[in-house]
Design an enzyme around this catalytic site. Structure first.
Site, PDB file in Angstrom:
ATOM      1  N   SER A 177       0.726  -1.155   0.007  1.00  0.00           N
ATOM      2  CA  SER A 177      -0.001   0.376   0.113  1.00  0.00           C
ATOM      3  C   SER A 177       0.824   1.212   0.295  1.00  0.00           C
ATOM      4  O   SER A 177       1.806   1.359   0.685  1.00  0.00           O
ATOM      5  CB  SER A 177      -0.675   0.022   1.390  1.00  0.00           C
ATOM      6  OG  SER A 177      -1.500   1.178   1.507  1.00  0.00           O
TER       7      SER A 177
ATOM      8  N   TYR B 162      -1.458  -0.233  10.836  1.00  0.00           N
ATOM      9  CA  TYR B 162      -1.869  -0.722   9.383  1.00  0.00           C
ATOM     10  C   TYR B 162      -0.526  -0.467   8.431  1.00  0.00           C
ATOM     11  O   TYR B 162      -0.361  -1.628   7.918  1.00  0.00           O
ATOM     12  CB  TYR B 162      -3.075  -0.148   8.875  1.00  0.00           C
ATOM     13  CG  TYR B 162      -3.308  -0.269   7.484  1.00  0.00           C
ATOM     14  CD1 TYR B 162      -4.089  -1.511   7.029  1.00  0.00           C
ATOM     15  CD2 TYR B 162      -2.740   0.523   6.422  1.00  0.00           C
ATOM     16  CE1 TYR B 162      -4.133  -1.757   5.828  1.00  0.00           C
ATOM     17  CE2 TYR B 162      -2.885   0.182   5.193  1.00  0.00           C
ATOM     18  CZ  TYR B 162      -3.529  -0.889   4.809  1.00  0.00           C
ATOM     19  OH  TYR B 162      -3.776  -1.255   3.285  1.00  0.00           O
TER      20      TYR B 162
ATOM     21  N   GLU C 216       0.174   3.488   1.775  1.00  0.00           N
ATOM     22  CA  GLU C 216       0.124   4.266   3.339  1.00  0.00           C
ATOM     23  C   GLU C 216       1.705   3.745   3.599  1.00  0.00           C
ATOM     24  O   GLU C 216       2.206   4.505   4.840  1.00  0.00           O
ATOM     25  CB  GLU C 216      -0.732   3.299   3.968  1.00  0.00           C
ATOM     26  CG  GLU C 216      -2.185   3.894   3.843  1.00  0.00           C
ATOM     27  CD  GLU C 216      -2.361   5.209   4.686  1.00  0.00           C
ATOM     28  OE1 GLU C 216      -2.944   6.070   4.075  1.00  0.00           O
ATOM     29  OE2 GLU C 216      -1.952   5.383   5.818  1.00  0.00           O
TER      30      GLU C 216
HETATM   31  P1  NAP Z   1     -11.491  -4.452   1.953  1.00  0.00           P
HETATM   32  O1  NAP Z   1     -12.666  -4.329   1.028  1.00  0.00           O
HETATM   33  O2  NAP Z   1     -11.387  -4.285   3.442  1.00  0.00           O
HETATM   34  O3  NAP Z   1     -11.376  -6.160   1.894  1.00  0.00           O
HETATM   35  C1  NAP Z   1     -10.497  -6.833   2.723  1.00  0.00           C
HETATM   36  C2  NAP Z   1     -10.926  -8.323   2.617  1.00  0.00           C
HETATM   37  O4  NAP Z   1     -10.109  -8.899   3.660  1.00  0.00           O
HETATM   38  C3  NAP Z   1     -12.214  -8.610   3.085  1.00  0.00           C
HETATM   39  O5  NAP Z   1     -12.568  -9.775   2.140  1.00  0.00           O
HETATM   40  C4  NAP Z   1     -12.228  -9.268   4.372  1.00  0.00           C
HETATM   41  O6  NAP Z   1     -13.111 -10.175   4.844  1.00  0.00           O
HETATM   42  C5  NAP Z   1     -10.746 -10.016   4.391  1.00  0.00           C
HETATM   43  N1  NAP Z   1     -10.297 -10.311   5.770  1.00  0.00           N
HETATM   44  C6  NAP Z   1     -10.060  -9.077   6.737  1.00  0.00           C
HETATM   45  N2  NAP Z   1      -9.629  -9.785   7.688  1.00  0.00           N
HETATM   46  C7  NAP Z   1      -9.268 -11.269   7.733  1.00  0.00           C
HETATM   47  C8  NAP Z   1      -8.888 -12.411   8.186  1.00  0.00           C
HETATM   48  N3  NAP Z   1      -8.500 -12.206   9.278  1.00  0.00           N
HETATM   49  N4  NAP Z   1      -9.015 -13.466   7.427  1.00  0.00           N
HETATM   50  C9  NAP Z   1      -9.319 -13.606   6.374  1.00  0.00           C
HETATM   51  N5  NAP Z   1      -9.886 -12.451   5.521  1.00  0.00           N
HETATM   52  C10 NAP Z   1      -9.848 -11.266   6.189  1.00  0.00           C
HETATM   53  O7  NAP Z   1     -10.173  -4.367   1.269  1.00  0.00           O
HETATM   54  P2  NAP Z   1      -9.808  -3.602  -0.018  1.00  0.00           P
HETATM   55  O8  NAP Z   1      -9.973  -2.138  -0.515  1.00  0.00           O
HETATM   56  O9  NAP Z   1     -10.617  -4.715  -1.260  1.00  0.00           O
HETATM   57  O10 NAP Z   1      -8.454  -3.768  -0.471  1.00  0.00           O
HETATM   58  C11 NAP Z   1      -7.758  -5.361  -0.572  1.00  0.00           C
HETATM   59  C12 NAP Z   1      -6.379  -5.294  -0.030  1.00  0.00           C
HETATM   60  O11 NAP Z   1      -5.609  -4.015  -0.609  1.00  0.00           O
HETATM   61  C13 NAP Z   1      -6.197  -4.808   1.454  1.00  0.00           C
HETATM   62  O12 NAP Z   1      -5.055  -5.857   1.874  1.00  0.00           O
HETATM   63  C14 NAP Z   1      -5.704  -3.381   1.432  1.00  0.00           C
HETATM   64  O13 NAP Z   1      -4.971  -3.393   2.628  1.00  0.00           O
HETATM   65  C15 NAP Z   1      -4.858  -3.389   0.253  1.00  0.00           C
HETATM   66  N6  NAP Z   1      -4.897  -1.967  -0.274  1.00  0.00           N
HETATM   67  C16 NAP Z   1      -5.957  -1.276  -0.629  1.00  0.00           C
HETATM   68  C17 NAP Z   1      -6.132  -0.115  -1.001  1.00  0.00           C
HETATM   69  C18 NAP Z   1      -7.380   0.427  -1.530  1.00  0.00           C
HETATM   70  O14 NAP Z   1      -7.168   1.790  -1.688  1.00  0.00           O
HETATM   71  N7  NAP Z   1      -8.259  -0.117  -1.480  1.00  0.00           N
HETATM   72  C19 NAP Z   1      -4.875   0.411  -1.422  1.00  0.00           C
HETATM   73  C20 NAP Z   1      -3.609  -0.393  -1.206  1.00  0.00           C
HETATM   74  C21 NAP Z   1      -3.660  -1.441  -0.398  1.00  0.00           C
HETATM   75  P3  NAP Z   1     -14.556  -9.765   5.076  1.00  0.00           P
HETATM   76  O15 NAP Z   1     -15.431  -9.195   4.078  1.00  0.00           O
HETATM   77  O16 NAP Z   1     -15.348 -11.124   6.117  1.00  0.00           O
HETATM   78  O17 NAP Z   1     -14.360  -8.557   6.087  1.00  0.00           O
HETATM   79  N1  GDD Z   2     -12.185   7.225   6.725  1.00  0.00           N
HETATM   80  C1  GDD Z   2     -12.205   8.427   6.725  1.00  0.00           C
HETATM   81  N2  GDD Z   2     -13.776   9.172   7.308  1.00  0.00           N
HETATM   82  N3  GDD Z   2     -11.385   9.445   6.327  1.00  0.00           N
HETATM   83  C2  GDD Z   2     -11.633  10.533   6.612  1.00  0.00           C
HETATM   84  C3  GDD Z   2     -12.708  11.114   7.134  1.00  0.00           C
HETATM   85  C4  GDD Z   2     -13.741  10.296   7.450  1.00  0.00           C
HETATM   86  O1  GDD Z   2     -14.886  10.873   8.006  1.00  0.00           O
HETATM   87  N4  GDD Z   2     -12.687  12.626   7.002  1.00  0.00           N
HETATM   88  C5  GDD Z   2     -11.182  12.967   6.463  1.00  0.00           C
HETATM   89  N5  GDD Z   2     -10.727  11.669   6.269  1.00  0.00           N
HETATM   90  C6  GDD Z   2      -9.434  11.578   5.497  1.00  0.00           C
HETATM   91  C7  GDD Z   2      -8.498  10.601   6.336  1.00  0.00           C
HETATM   92  O2  GDD Z   2      -7.922  11.396   7.556  1.00  0.00           O
HETATM   93  C8  GDD Z   2      -7.419  10.449   5.323  1.00  0.00           C
HETATM   94  O3  GDD Z   2      -6.492  11.217   5.291  1.00  0.00           O
HETATM   95  C9  GDD Z   2      -8.266  10.498   4.079  1.00  0.00           C
HETATM   96  O4  GDD Z   2      -9.524  10.921   4.308  1.00  0.00           O
HETATM   97  C10 GDD Z   2      -8.627   9.099   3.372  1.00  0.00           C
HETATM   98  O5  GDD Z   2      -8.904   8.225   4.175  1.00  0.00           O
HETATM   99  P1  GDD Z   2      -9.610   6.847   3.941  1.00  0.00           P
HETATM  100  O6  GDD Z   2     -10.579   6.762   2.901  1.00  0.00           O
HETATM  101  O7  GDD Z   2     -10.059   6.057   5.139  1.00  0.00           O
HETATM  102  O8  GDD Z   2      -8.347   5.909   3.209  1.00  0.00           O
HETATM  103  P2  GDD Z   2      -6.902   5.991   3.768  1.00  0.00           P
HETATM  104  O9  GDD Z   2      -5.822   6.840   2.671  1.00  0.00           O
HETATM  105  O10 GDD Z   2      -6.615   6.129   5.266  1.00  0.00           O
HETATM  106  O11 GDD Z   2      -6.495   4.433   3.475  1.00  0.00           O
HETATM  107  C11 GDD Z   2      -7.049   3.638   2.271  1.00  0.00           C
HETATM  108  O12 GDD Z   2      -6.127   3.743   1.269  1.00  0.00           O
HETATM  109  C12 GDD Z   2      -4.761   3.005   1.675  1.00  0.00           C
HETATM  110  C13 GDD Z   2      -3.646   3.419   0.454  1.00  0.00           C
HETATM  111  O13 GDD Z   2      -3.264   4.620   0.545  1.00  0.00           O
HETATM  112  C14 GDD Z   2      -7.402   2.056   2.845  1.00  0.00           C
HETATM  113  O14 GDD Z   2      -8.035   1.582   1.433  1.00  0.00           O
HETATM  114  C15 GDD Z   2      -5.988   1.444   2.909  1.00  0.00           C
HETATM  115  O15 GDD Z   2      -6.574  -0.183   3.140  1.00  0.00           O
HETATM  116  C16 GDD Z   2      -5.027   1.592   1.930  1.00  0.00           C
HETATM  117  O16 GDD Z   2      -3.983   0.914   2.035  1.00  0.00           O
END
Ligand code: NAP
Ligand code: GDD
Length: 341
Positions: free
Chosen positions: A130, A154, A132
Site C-alpha cells: 500500500s 496498518y 500508506e
Molecule cells: P476491503 O474491502 O477491506 O477487503 C478486505 C478483505 O480482507 C475482506 O474480504 C475481508 O473479509 C478480508 N479479511 C479481513 N480480515 C481477515 C482475516 N482475518 N482473515 C481472512 N480474511 C480477512 O479491502 P480492499 O479495499 O478490497 O483492499 C484489498 C487489499 O489491498 C487489502 O489488503 C488492503 O489493505 C490493500 N490495499 C487497498 C487499497 C485501497 O485503496 N483499496 C490500497 C492499497 C492496498 P470480510 O469481508 O469477511 O471482512
Molecule cells: N475514513 C475516513 N472517514 N477518512 C476521512 C474522514 C472520514 O470521516 N474525514 C477525512 N478523512 C481523511 C483521512 O484522514 C485520510 O487522510 C483520507 O481522508 C483518506 O481516508 P480513507 O478513505 O479512510 O483511506 P486511507 O487513505 O486512510 O486508506 C486507504 O487507502 C490506503 C492506500 O493508501 C485504505 O484503503 C487502505 O487500506 C489503503 O492501504
C-alpha cells in the site's frame, strides 16, 4: 490447462473485481472467506455458479490468523497464483486494534508465504502492498525507490509484509511480487472509507434521507483511482518473466475537499451546508499527501488507468443514488402501508 488462482480477501472491494477478471480469463478461482453469523459475500453474490457444471468459483472457509488452515488449503488447491488481499484495511481502525491489524496484515502474510514455500509448488504470489507505507512522505511523487515512513499500525504491518515478500523472493526463489497500490475506490468501496462515505451521504442528502455528514481532515490529499483498473495490474505482475515490485497510481492528486466539490457539485448541492467536522475522524498521526508515479508499471506492464477522478466520483454517486432512491421508495411504501392499516 486451466489456471487456478487462490484469493484471500475475495469478499472485499478488490477481491470482487479480481474474481470477475480472472473468471473472464478462464481461471478456476478459489476464495478464502471468514465464517460469519450473517452473509458476508454481498460483493460476489452476483457471480453465477452453475451447479451442473464444474464450478469455476469455489469458496472455502479460513482466516489469515490460522496458519495450519492456510497450509492445508494451499496443499489441497495447488494454485498456480495466490493473491493476498486479506487485511484489516481501515487505517483509523488500526489505531484502535493494532495487535489484531498486525496479526492479520503482517503475520498473516508470513503464514501464507510459509504455506507456499513449504508446499514446494511453483506458485506465483501477489502481495497487496500500500501507498500508506510512504506515510510521512520523504519525496513527491512516490516511486518504487521512495523510502517508507509508516504512520499507523496498518502501515507498519504493510511494511513488514512488503519486506517479507521481498525476502521470500530473494531467499527462497518464490515468484513473489508487491503491488504498491495507491488509494482506489469504486461503488463497492466499504462505506466507512472517505470517498464512499461522501458519495453515499450526498446521495442520501439529495433524497432527503440524511441531513448532515460528519468528517475529519478535509485537507488530506490522495491519488484516487478505480479498483477495476487496479486489479488488472495485480494480474499483469504475475504474468511477467521475473517477479518485481510496482507502484500503481493515477499520478493525479486531490484533497478530500475537492472530492466534496466534485460529488456535491454533480448533485447541485453546496457541501458547506451539510458537512460538519467531527474530531473522532482525525487520526493520531495523519498521512497528509500521497501522490504516485506509476511510470515503471506503464513501461514494463503496459498498464495505465482508464478511469479519472471526475468519472470515478460520478460513477460512485450514480450507484449510490440508485441505492438511496430504492431506500426512499421503500420508506414511502412502508408509510402508505402503515396509513392503510
Ligand atoms: P476491503 O474491502 O477491506 O477487503 C478486505 C478483505 O480482507 C475482506 O474480504 C475481508 O473479509 C478480508 N479479511 C479481513 N480480515 C481477515 C482475516 N482475518 N482473515 C481472512 N480474511 C480477512 O479491502 P480492499 O479495499 O478490497 O483492499 C484489498 C487489499 O489491498 C487489502 O489488503 C488492503 O489493505 C490493500 N490495499 C487497498 C487499497 C485501497 O485503496 N483499496 C490500497 C492499497 C492496498 P470480510 O469481508 O469477511 O471482512
Ligand atoms: N475514513 C475516513 N472517514 N477518512 C476521512 C474522514 C472520514 O470521516 N474525514 C477525512 N478523512 C481523511 C483521512 O484522514 C485520510 O487522510 C483520507 O481522508 C483518506 O481516508 P480513507 O478513505 O479512510 O483511506 P486511507 O487513505 O486512510 O486508506 C486507504 O487507502 C490506503 C492506500 O493508501 C485504505 O484503503 C487502505 O487500506 C489503503 O492501504
Amino acid at each position: 490447462m486451466t489456471k487456478k488462482a487462490f484469493i484471500t480477501g475475495i469478499t472485499g472491494q478488490d477481491g470482487s473485481y479480481l474474481v470477475e477478471l480472472l473468471l473472464g480469463k478462464g481461471y478456476e478461482v478459489w476464495g478464502l472467506i471468514r465464517r460469519s453469523s450473517s452473509f458476508n459475500t454481498g460483493r460476489i453474490d452476483h457471480i453465477y455458479i452453475d451447479p451442473h457444471e464444474q464450478p469455476r468459483l469455489r469458496l472455502v472457509h479460513g482466516d489469515m490468523t490460522d496458519g495450519s488452515n492456510l497450509a492445508a488449503l494451499i496443499g489441497e488447491i495447488k494454485p498456480d497464483e495466490v493473491y493476498n488481499l486479506a487485511a484489516q484495511s481501515h487505517v483509523r481502525v488500526s489505531f484502535d486494534q493494532p495487535i489484531y491489524s498486525v496479526n492479520v496484515g503482517a503475520l498473516g502474510t508470513l503464514r501464507l508465504l510459509e504455506a507456499i514455500r513449504s508446499s514446494g509448488l511453483p506458485i506465483r504470489f501477489y502481495q497487496a502492498s500500500s501507498s500508506e507505507m510512504y506515510g510521512k512522505v520523504v519525496e513527491t511523487p512516490q516511486t518504487e525507490k521512495t523510502p517508507f515512513y509508516p504512520r499507523s499500525p496498518y502501515a507498519c504491518a504493510k511494511v513488514y509484509s512488503f519486506w517479507q515478500t521481498v525476502n521470500h523472493r530473494e531467499a527462497y526463489g518464490v515468484f513473489a511480487c508487491n503491488g504498491i497500490l495507491f488509494n482506489h475506490e469504486s461503488p463497492r468501496r466499504g462505506e466507512t472509507f472517505v470517498t464512499r462515505k461522501i458519495t453515499r451521504a450526498a446521495s442520501r442528502i439529495k433524497c432527503g434521507l440524511q441531513e448532515k455528514l460528519f468528517l475529519g481532515n478535509l485537507d488530506a490529499r490522495r491519488d484516487w483511482g478505480f479498483s477495476g483498473d487496479y486489479v488488472e495490474a495485480m494480474w499483469l505482475m504475475l504474468q511477467q518473466d521475473q517477479p518485481d515490485d510496482y507502484v500503481i497510481a493515477t499520478g493525479e492528486c486531490h484533497s478530500v475537499r475537492e472530492f466534496l466539490d466534485e460529488v456535491f457539485g454533480y448533485l447541485n448541492l453546496d457541501w458547506q451546508r451539510y458537512v460538519e467536522i467531527d474530531a473522532r475522524y482525525f487520526r493520531p498521526s495523519e498521512v497528509d499527501l500521497l501522490h504516485g508515479d506509476a511510470s515503471k508499471a506503464r513501461r514494463l506492464l503496459n498498464w495505465q488507468p482508464r478511469v479519472g477522478f471526475r468519472e470515478l466520483a460520478r460513477m460512485m454517486v450514480d450507484a449510490d443514488m440508485k441505492i438511496a432512491e430504492r431506500e426512499c421508495a421503500m420508506r414511502d411504501h412502508d408509510a402508505k402501508d402503515g396509513a392503510a392499516r
